[in-house]
Enzyme design. Structure first.
Site, PDB file in Angstrom:
ATOM      1  N   ARG A 196      35.228  -5.571  56.136  1.00  0.00           N
ATOM      2  CA  ARG A 196      35.272  -6.636  57.155  1.00  0.00           C
ATOM      3  C   ARG A 196      35.937  -7.893  56.590  1.00  0.00           C
ATOM      4  O   ARG A 196      35.727  -8.255  55.450  1.00  0.00           O
ATOM      5  CB  ARG A 196      33.847  -6.973  57.592  1.00  0.00           C
TER       6      ARG A 196
ATOM      7  N   ARG B 170      33.311 -12.204  53.814  1.00  0.00           N
ATOM      8  CA  ARG B 170      32.023 -12.891  53.738  1.00  0.00           C
ATOM      9  C   ARG B 170      31.394 -12.623  52.374  1.00  0.00           C
ATOM     10  O   ARG B 170      31.461 -11.500  51.867  1.00  0.00           O
ATOM     11  CB  ARG B 170      31.092 -12.329  54.821  1.00  0.00           C
TER      12      ARG B 170
HETATM   13  P1  AMP Z   1      23.927 -11.610  59.926  1.00  0.00           P
HETATM   14  O1  AMP Z   1      25.162 -12.367  60.229  1.00  0.00           O
HETATM   15  O2  AMP Z   1      23.064 -11.358  61.131  1.00  0.00           O
HETATM   16  O3  AMP Z   1      24.185 -10.369  59.110  1.00  0.00           O
HETATM   17  O4  AMP Z   1      23.023 -12.567  58.994  1.00  0.00           O
HETATM   18  C1  AMP Z   1      23.483 -12.992  57.720  1.00  0.00           C
HETATM   19  C2  AMP Z   1      22.309 -13.439  56.873  1.00  0.00           C
HETATM   20  O5  AMP Z   1      21.638 -14.537  57.499  1.00  0.00           O
HETATM   21  C3  AMP Z   1      21.211 -12.388  56.684  1.00  0.00           C
HETATM   22  O6  AMP Z   1      21.508 -11.493  55.640  1.00  0.00           O
HETATM   23  C4  AMP Z   1      20.013 -13.271  56.372  1.00  0.00           C
HETATM   24  O7  AMP Z   1      20.043 -13.770  55.053  1.00  0.00           O
HETATM   25  C5  AMP Z   1      20.237 -14.460  57.300  1.00  0.00           C
HETATM   26  N1  AMP Z   1      19.584 -14.249  58.616  1.00  0.00           N
HETATM   27  C6  AMP Z   1      20.191 -14.105  59.820  1.00  0.00           C
HETATM   28  N2  AMP Z   1      19.288 -13.963  60.796  1.00  0.00           N
HETATM   29  C7  AMP Z   1      18.068 -14.001  60.195  1.00  0.00           C
HETATM   30  C8  AMP Z   1      16.727 -13.872  60.648  1.00  0.00           C
HETATM   31  N3  AMP Z   1      16.454 -13.692  61.967  1.00  0.00           N
HETATM   32  N4  AMP Z   1      15.733 -13.945  59.745  1.00  0.00           N
HETATM   33  C9  AMP Z   1      15.994 -14.153  58.438  1.00  0.00           C
HETATM   34  N5  AMP Z   1      17.220 -14.265  57.925  1.00  0.00           N
HETATM   35  C10 AMP Z   1      18.266 -14.197  58.794  1.00  0.00           C
END
Ligand code: AMP
Length: 217
Positions: free
Chosen positions: A129, A162
């Site tokens: 990605r 990322r």
């Molecule tokens: P994502 O873009 O959804 O993959 O989120 C990236 C990172 O943000 C995750 O690996 C977590 O560290 C943090 N994160 C996102 N959403 C949450 C959540 N609801 N609870 C805890 N950490 C979160």
């Protein structure tokens, strides 16, 4: 208007599906990952606290996430436009906190869309990605490459990986998903809310199956 939760492991296509549905139906897309990444970019206090958890592939503490979502879910726009929750809830305590918000007047979850795919495909998608540093458009060097290497088709910005899409961190995120987020499937299954979709298929096929099942036309 309805609130839909998009559930599924990292790399399964929650963000892509959310963008397609929001562009067409005008839903609000609330991604906790995007909110946190924006805070990290701005260098805010919240961003500084969240960054080490995100960099390691772990989760940001529940209280922090619940405080963010408590205010977002009360916004008029959520009720008016309907909303796709991408990345929240991600733990049982978050789902329970969401229930408490609903009992205090926030809109309830109508359906939970569970996107499923095997770990090897997820690893390929995550590590390949790339995201535009300027407009945040998402590409994949294996499956949906940009026309010119490293350059965004939409705005000409530079594409970046990322920090948490590297091999080791992506594996850690998949493990964390299995341990902390997968239990939510049972939680929402007990309420009969879960729609399972095979997300190893082409994104347009995924979208059309979801639209048909949710009666979105
Ligand atoms: P994502 O873009 O959804 O993959 O989120 C990236 C990172 O943000 C995750 O690996 C977590 O560290 C943090 N994160 C996102 N959403 C949450 C959540 N609801 N609870 C805890 N950490 C979160």
């Amino acid at each position: 208007m309805a609130i839909y939760v998009l559930l599924g492991p990292p790399g399964v296509g929650k963000g892509t599906l959310a963008e397609m549905l929001c562009a067409h139906f005008g839903f609000l897309h609330i991604s906790t990952g995007d909110i946190l990444r924006e805070e990290v970019r701005r260098g805010s206090e919240l961003g500084r606290r969240a960054q080490s958890f995100m960099d390691s592939g772990g989760l940001v503490p529940d209280e922090t996430i619940c405080a963010i979502m408590a205010s977002r879910l009360q916004e008029d726009e959520v009720r008016r436009r309907g909303c796709l929750l991408d990345g929240f809830p991600r733990t049982l305590p978050q789902a329970e906190a969401f229930d408490r918000l609903v009992s205090q007047g926030a809109p309830a979850v109508e359906r939970v869309v569970l996107l499923q795919a095997g770990d090897e495909l997820l690893m390929q998608r995550l590590t390949a990605r790339r995201v535009c540093g300027a407009c945040r458009a998402v590409f994949n060097v294996l499956f949906t490459p940009p026309r010119q290497d490293g350059v965004c088709d939409k705005c000409g910005g530079a594409l970046e990986q990322r920090g948490d899409d590297t091999e080791a961190t992506a594996r850690a995120r998949l493990r964390v998903y299995g341990q902390q987020t997968e239990p939510l499937v049972r939680f929402y299954d007990q309420r009969g809310l879960v729609l399972r979709v095979d997300a190893s298929q082409d994104k347009h096929e995924v979208r059309s199956q979801v639209c048909a099942a949710l009666h979105l036309a």
